[in-house]
Scaffold this motif. Sequence first.
Motif, PDB file in Angstrom:
ATOM      1  N   ARG A 126       0.665  -1.193   0.022  1.00 30.82           N
ATOM      2  CA  ARG A 126      -0.071   0.033  -0.049  1.00 30.82           C
ATOM      3  C   ARG A 126       0.791   1.202   0.051  1.00 30.82           C
ATOM      4  O   ARG A 126       0.588   2.182  -0.814  1.00 30.82           O
ATOM      5  N   ARG A 127       1.825   1.022   0.834  1.00 33.20           N
ATOM      6  CA  ARG A 127       2.738   2.439   0.922  1.00 33.20           C
ATOM      7  C   ARG A 127       3.526   2.849  -0.324  1.00 33.20           C
ATOM      8  O   ARG A 127       3.255   3.854  -0.867  1.00 33.20           O
ATOM      9  N   TRP A 128       3.939   1.677  -1.138  1.00 30.46           N
ATOM     10  CA  TRP A 128       4.496   1.906  -2.402  1.00 30.46           C
ATOM     11  C   TRP A 128       3.743   2.473  -3.550  1.00 30.46           C
ATOM     12  O   TRP A 128       3.790   3.020  -4.298  1.00 30.46           O
ATOM     13  N   ALA A 129       2.472   1.844  -3.300  1.00 28.17           N
ATOM     14  CA  ALA A 129       1.293   2.385  -4.184  1.00 28.17           C
ATOM     15  C   ALA A 129       1.058   3.842  -4.103  1.00 28.17           C
ATOM     16  O   ALA A 129       0.939   4.635  -5.248  1.00 28.17           O
ATOM     17  N   GLY A 260      13.385   2.210  -3.257  1.00 25.19           N
ATOM     18  CA  GLY A 260      13.412   1.049  -3.937  1.00 25.19           C
ATOM     19  C   GLY A 260      12.394   0.299  -3.342  1.00 25.19           C
ATOM     20  O   GLY A 260      11.883   0.405  -2.096  1.00 25.19           O
ATOM     21  N   TYR A 261      11.996  -0.850  -3.833  1.00 29.74           N
ATOM     22  CA  TYR A 261      11.025  -1.868  -3.334  1.00 29.74           C
ATOM     23  C   TYR A 261      11.281  -3.143  -3.991  1.00 29.74           C
ATOM     24  O   TYR A 261      11.421  -3.377  -5.229  1.00 29.74           O
ATOM     25  N   SER A 262      11.381  -4.202  -2.903  1.00 30.58           N
ATOM     26  CA  SER A 262      11.322  -5.527  -3.547  1.00 30.58           C
ATOM     27  C   SER A 262      10.332  -6.506  -2.845  1.00 30.58           C
ATOM     28  O   SER A 262       9.832  -5.989  -1.831  1.00 30.58           O
ATOM     29  N   GLU A 263       9.824  -7.508  -3.425  1.00 33.56           N
ATOM     30  CA  GLU A 263       8.727  -8.409  -2.881  1.00 33.56           C
ATOM     31  C   GLU A 263       9.344  -9.671  -3.034  1.00 33.56           C
ATOM     32  O   GLU A 263       9.865 -10.163  -4.063  1.00 33.56           O
TER      33      GLU A 263
END
Length: 308
Positions: A126-129, A260-263
């Motif tokens: 959610r925060r990345w969105a 950055g964002y990793s999943e």
Amino acid sequence: MDIVEAETETETETETETEAEAAAVVGAARTSPAGEWEREPHPSDSLRTFGAVVQALREHAGLSREGLAAIVQYSKHTVESVELGRRMPDEGFVERAEGATGNTGALRRAARHLSRGEVGLAAWFRRWARLEREAMSLCTYECRLVPGLLQSEAYARAVFQGTIPLRTDEELEAQLAARMDRQKMMRERPKVPFSFIVEEHVFRRRCGDAEAMRGLIDHVLERSAPRNVTLQVVPLEAGLHTCLDGPVQVLETSEGRRLGYSEGQKNGRLISDPKEVSVLCHRYDTLRSQALNPTESRDLLERLRGEL
């Protein structure tokens, strides 16, 4: 920003959050008028964490739930619901609970970052969105699936239908609606650069029949056609490369800050440490030189479509 993140990031990082994000989370915290309490159908991480902080401070102050309820002027059930992350507290609750637990300022500060659960979006995304919607540029590398911003509706539906645990029809439709809504920002922000690097095998993995796959490739070609969108495919013969640790996204905020964002499995991580983000940017830039250029990538997709 969720409370857990506020505790783990430095004060400087907290203060340099984008104004847009701060406004969004503050606005979300004030969505419910004072005295109006509705159960949160999809509790967010920030609500759960805020509730845990309320409980910890209450217990430290030697108060029972009944005792705190009398002070904040709500029922014991309401206090319990807040502590379990089921309800969004209003300003009156926060102010009175702050006074009852020692006026440390913790609850007031934490309340600024509360956000309701966003239907259709995974809690960890959610925060990345929210950041994505305000980004000045967005780079995405994918090796599992077609990136969400490029997925056709039929492809996205098939992805959601195949996940475990199974979802109800209502949940599936909510997720699908959220994904399609996310894609609007690419059309609404024609001056923002969107870069995608995707492994060739992603487009070779069958999802439905030949007609569905042709529809997917057509959709990807259409979405990647605008001048502000760049799509590069990593061919099978490219071999080993710099991004084998997994999918990654990097964005730039309006202040010029990179995040950055990793999943992975049932989790995601927003990366704010400048050194870590620098490594991700370097890996992405290196992979750009190893992938096919945009024209070659479109040619490859058209060939794959012709083979179906």
